[in-house]
Design a protein around this motif. Structure first.
Motif, PDB file in Angstrom:
ATOM      1  N   UNK A  18      31.456  17.662 -21.116  1.00  0.00           N
ATOM      2  CA  UNK A  18      31.345  16.179 -20.586  1.00  0.00           C
ATOM      3  C   UNK A  18      30.595  15.045 -21.873  1.00  0.00           C
ATOM      4  N   UNK A  19      29.794  15.526 -22.682  1.00  0.00           N
ATOM      5  CA  UNK A  19      28.927  14.752 -23.540  1.00  0.00           C
ATOM      6  C   UNK A  19      30.177  14.533 -24.569  1.00  0.00           C
ATOM      7  N   UNK A  20      31.078  15.570 -25.171  1.00  0.00           N
ATOM      8  CA  UNK A  20      31.997  15.246 -25.991  1.00  0.00           C
ATOM      9  C   UNK A  20      32.800  14.512 -25.945  1.00  0.00           C
ATOM     10  N   UNK A  21      33.472  14.613 -24.446  1.00  0.00           N
ATOM     11  CA  UNK A  21      34.309  13.684 -24.145  1.00  0.00           C
ATOM     12  C   UNK A  21      34.040  12.160 -23.856  1.00  0.00           C
ATOM     13  N   UNK A  22      32.826  12.090 -23.448  1.00  0.00           N
ATOM     14  CA  UNK A  22      32.366  10.622 -23.305  1.00  0.00           C
ATOM     15  C   UNK A  22      32.183   9.990 -24.650  1.00  0.00           C
TER      16      UNK A  22
END
Length: 84
Positions: A18-22
């Motif tokens: 989630x952090x990488x995609x954001x």
């Protein structure tokens, strides 16, 4: 100097993905290059990278891949950069 070929797949926690995609979405939206670390190696993805989504179906599983692809070019260091 040319880098060695690499083809790996790494499993990350949902929180890490989630952090990488954001951060990736922010870089794509602002048309900026960005750096990302995968399996211990950091590298730069230029803003001109092409984004594709692939779906594969087999007898007992399905797969979706989000893919960024670009040609290597030494002149990419001039555009903005976000860290992913």
């Amino acid at each position: 100097m040319a880098k060695a070929p690499r083809d790996i797949e790494r499993i990350y926690s949902t929180e890490d993905v989630v952090a990488k995609l954001r951060r990736l979405a922010d870089a794509l939206e602002s048309e900026s290059s960005f750096r990302i670390q995968i399996a211990g190696e950091r590298f730069r993805v230029p803003a001109r990278a092409q984004f594709s989504i692939e779906h594969e179906r087999g007898d007992d599983e399905e797969e979706i891949e989000f893919q960024l692809k670009w040609k290597l070019d030494d002149s990419d260091d001039s555009d903005g950069e976000a860290v992913v």
